[in-house]
Enzyme design. Structure first.
Site, PDB file in Angstrom:
ATOM      1  N   HIS A 142      -5.029   5.577   8.282  1.00  0.00           N
ATOM      2  CA  HIS A 142      -5.714   5.383   6.996  1.00  0.00           C
ATOM      3  C   HIS A 142      -6.436   4.031   6.924  1.00  0.00           C
ATOM      4  O   HIS A 142      -6.521   3.414   5.863  1.00  0.00           O
ATOM      5  CB  HIS A 142      -4.734   5.580   5.831  1.00  0.00           C
ATOM      6  CG  HIS A 142      -3.573   4.624   5.813  1.00  0.00           C
ATOM      7  ND1 HIS A 142      -2.305   4.986   5.405  1.00  0.00           N
ATOM      8  CD2 HIS A 142      -3.481   3.303   6.129  1.00  0.00           C
ATOM      9  CE1 HIS A 142      -1.500   3.932   5.484  1.00  0.00           C
ATOM     10  NE2 HIS A 142      -2.192   2.900   5.908  1.00  0.00           N
TER      11      HIS A 142
ATOM     12  N   HIS B 156      -0.248  -0.017  -0.723  1.00  0.00           N
ATOM     13  CA  HIS B 156      -0.238  -1.342  -0.096  1.00  0.00           C
ATOM     14  C   HIS B 156      -0.237  -2.418  -1.185  1.00  0.00           C
ATOM     15  O   HIS B 156      -1.188  -3.197  -1.302  1.00  0.00           O
ATOM     16  CB  HIS B 156      -1.437  -1.507   0.823  1.00  0.00           C
ATOM     17  CG  HIS B 156      -1.526  -0.503   1.939  1.00  0.00           C
ATOM     18  ND1 HIS B 156      -1.870   0.815   1.749  1.00  0.00           N
ATOM     19  CD2 HIS B 156      -1.310  -0.636   3.274  1.00  0.00           C
ATOM     20  CE1 HIS B 156      -1.873   1.450   2.911  1.00  0.00           C
ATOM     21  NE2 HIS B 156      -1.530   0.598   3.844  1.00  0.00           N
TER      22      HIS B 156
ATOM     23  N   HIS C  86      -0.007  -0.867  15.015  1.00  0.00           N
ATOM     24  CA  HIS C  86      -0.830  -2.020  14.635  1.00  0.00           C
ATOM     25  C   HIS C  86      -0.001  -3.112  13.989  1.00  0.00           C
ATOM     26  O   HIS C  86       1.069  -2.855  13.451  1.00  0.00           O
ATOM     27  CB  HIS C  86      -2.017  -1.636  13.756  1.00  0.00           C
ATOM     28  CG  HIS C  86      -1.718  -1.048  12.391  1.00  0.00           C
ATOM     29  ND1 HIS C  86      -1.028   0.119  12.194  1.00  0.00           N
ATOM     30  CD2 HIS C  86      -2.084  -1.460  11.154  1.00  0.00           C
ATOM     31  CE1 HIS C  86      -0.992   0.406  10.900  1.00  0.00           C
ATOM     32  NE2 HIS C  86      -1.617  -0.548  10.234  1.00  0.00           N
TER      33      HIS C  86
ATOM     34  N   GLU D 269       4.432   2.546   9.719  1.00  0.00           N
ATOM     35  CA  GLU D 269       3.765   3.574   8.898  1.00  0.00           C
ATOM     36  C   GLU D 269       3.945   4.965   9.516  1.00  0.00           C
ATOM     37  O   GLU D 269       3.848   5.976   8.819  1.00  0.00           O
ATOM     38  CB  GLU D 269       2.274   3.259   8.740  1.00  0.00           C
ATOM     39  CG  GLU D 269       2.014   2.053   7.841  1.00  0.00           C
ATOM     40  CD  GLU D 269       0.530   1.751   7.625  1.00  0.00           C
ATOM     41  OE1 GLU D 269       0.228   0.999   6.700  1.00  0.00           O
ATOM     42  OE2 GLU D 269      -0.327   2.240   8.385  1.00  0.00           O
TER      43      GLU D 269
END
Ligand code: DHB
Ligand code: FE
Length: 279
Positions: A12, A59, A193, A240
């Site tokens: 995303h 977030h 990441h 995630e």
């Protein structure tokens, strides 16, 4: 009865949404990515879900760091894009399915998953970018959307195993809803990441490929990954991926219709899998 017909795992990364919003799909940096998304967009048209249950993380957008819930289910009629600092994305509002949401909420709580519920909330890139990836730029999203938020930003996050089991309970909830609905489940975020600290920019293609290889046929193996495993091997934001495990938990016998992996995109490995339910 309602039925889960498909699952999607999808990164995303916010810059993908920004690139689409600015019409930069043919830009040399973005072209390989959007070319890779084209077959998935054709596939989802054929799947034609009535409802997408969209598993993502907020977030610190709708929910500030003052209040972090482990799992939040959207039970509203409409969710507007959040202003993440440069104005809300000019994408359609997500239109909910309040009745199915209420049913899922009850079923999950009776199955002892303690969901928080959101009657109203805005939705950030975690939810809007996968919709852009899969549906491009329609005037309205082609299906109803039920947001399911997972805390992955503040320790202690739920385990991957907990998410996988919640996915199974989600399937049970959907299958006990009396209306004939085609439901797809999207798990978003990842792949590996790290956006912060000394290892910012960390990517691990070997880890990502292992995850993609095992998600369909050996998800139980992936549910054993601990927070430290994700942190070490996939970077601090690699966790995630537990949301992909929730999606996988909602499927019984998936077949892989499409897979795409592109690295790097922004700071992240962009992954996409499209599963069709065969049972
Ligand atoms: C990036 C990726 C994310 O998953 C996110 O939430 C924010 C930024 C990135 O790669 O830029
Ligand atoms: Fe993210």
């Amino acid at each position: 009865m309602a039925k889960i017909v498909a699952g999607v795992g999808c990164s995303h990364i916010p810059s993908i949404g920004a690139a689409a919003d600015k019409g930069m799909e043919q830009d040399p940096y973005y072209k390989p990515l959007f070319d890779g998304y084209a077959p998935a967009r054709e596939w989802i048209k054929k799947v034609a879900p009535d409802v997408v249950i969209l598993i993502y993380n907020d977030h610190a957008s709708a929910f500030s760091v003052e209040l972090i819930n482990t799992f939040v289910l959207g039970v509203g009629d409409r969710y507007k894009p959040h202003d993440e600092g440069y104005g809300p994305r000019q994408v359609p509002d997500a239109i909910g399915h309040a009745d199915l949401s209420a049913h899922i909420l009850e079923s999950l709580i009776l199955d002892e998953f303690d969901m928080a519920l959101a009657n109203e909330m805005t939705v950030d890139h975690g939810l809007t970018v996968p919709l852009t990836v899969m549906f491009d730029k329609p005037d309205a999203w082609p299906c109803k959307i039920i947001p399911l938020c997972v805390n992955v930003i503040k320790y202690p996050q739920p385990t991957g195993n907990r998410c996988f089991n919640l996915g199974k309970a989600l399937r049970k909830a959907v299958e006990s809803y009396p209306e004939d609905l085609r439901v797809a489940v999207f798990g978003t975020g990842g792949m590996g990441h790290q956006l912060q600290g000394e290892r910012a920019g960390l990517l691990n293609q070997e880890f990502d490929q292992h995850f993609l290889d095992h998600l369909k046929d050996a998800p139980e193996e992936l549910t054993k990954l601990s927070h430290v495993d994700y942190m070490r091997d996939a970077g601090s934001e690699g966790i995630e991926l537990i949301m992909w495990l929730m999606m996988r938990g909602a499927l019984k016998a998936p077949s892989e219709a499409y897979r795409f992996y592109h690295v790097p995109m922004s700071n992240t490995a962009a992954g996409l899998v499209c599963y069709e339910e065969t049972e």
